[in-house]
Design a protein around this motif. Structure first.
Motif, mmCIF file in Angstrom:
data_model
loop_
_atom_site.group_PDB
_atom_site.id
_atom_site.type_symbol
_atom_site.label_atom_id
_atom_site.label_comp_id
_atom_site.label_asym_id
_atom_site.label_seq_id
_atom_site.Cartn_x
_atom_site.Cartn_y
_atom_site.Cartn_z
ATOM 1 N N GLY A 1 -75.015 77.324 -61.065
ATOM 2 C CA GLY A 1 -74.065 78.523 -60.879
ATOM 3 C C GLY A 1 -74.287 79.679 -60.037
ATOM 4 N N PHE A 2 -75.590 79.984 -60.114
ATOM 5 C CA PHE A 2 -76.198 81.091 -59.145
ATOM 6 C C PHE A 2 -76.086 80.659 -57.578
ATOM 7 C CE2 PHE A 2 -79.696 83.223 -57.278
ATOM 8 C CZ PHE A 2 -79.212 84.502 -57.020
ATOM 9 N N LEU A 3 -76.400 79.310 -57.320
ATOM 10 C CA LEU A 3 -76.379 78.652 -56.139
ATOM 11 C C LEU A 3 -74.917 78.692 -55.719
ATOM 12 C CD1 LEU A 3 -79.446 76.232 -56.206
ATOM 13 C CD2 LEU A 3 -79.271 78.470 -54.973
ATOM 14 N N GLY A 4 -74.003 78.749 -56.376
ATOM 15 C CA GLY A 4 -72.493 78.621 -56.047
ATOM 16 C C GLY A 4 -72.183 77.134 -55.975
ATOM 17 N N VAL A 5 -72.904 76.063 -56.632
ATOM 18 C CA VAL A 5 -72.488 74.596 -56.685
ATOM 19 C C VAL A 5 -71.367 74.551 -57.958
ATOM 20 C CG1 VAL A 5 -73.341 72.463 -57.024
ATOM 21 C CG2 VAL A 5 -74.644 74.080 -55.972
ATOM 22 N N SER A 6 -70.397 73.799 -57.514
ATOM 23 C CA SER A 6 -69.427 73.724 -58.537
ATOM 24 C C SER A 6 -69.334 72.437 -59.273
ATOM 25 C CB SER A 6 -67.908 73.808 -57.677
ATOM 26 O OG SER A 6 -67.633 72.658 -57.021
#
Length: 89
Positions: free
Chosen positions: A81-86
């Motif tokens: 989530g922090f890396l922005g991976v959905s």
């Protein structure tokens, strides 16, 4: 009862992980109490202690394993989530 505690403790490590360990703990405490009340009339305190140790060890290891799995996957979800991976792959 002490022998049943030991056998249940061994079963807790092999065939019946939670049920055997729980039975080993309960039977071990009951056996030790009965041995203490007999004032030296009954033997088997070592067997009861062995059953207790096996039962409690399996319960503690199981709980720590569950905690480690939850923390690993929870930490992995936070990291993604922090890396922005959905979640859509």
């Amino acid at each position: 009862m002490a022998i049943f505690s030991l056998v249940s403790g061994l079963l807790g490590w092999t065939l019946l992980p939670w049920l055997g360990s729980l039975a080993a703990v309960v039977l071990g405490h009951m056996a030790r109490a009965e041995i203490r009340r007999s004032n030296g009339g009954l033997d088997g305190d070592g067997l009861a202690i062995a059953g207790l140790v096996l039962g409690w060890a399996m319960i503690v290891i199981s709980l720590l394993t569950i905690l480690a799995v939850v923390l690993f996957f929870g930490g992995l979800a936070v990291l993604l989530g922090f890396l922005g991976v959905s979640g859509n792959l």
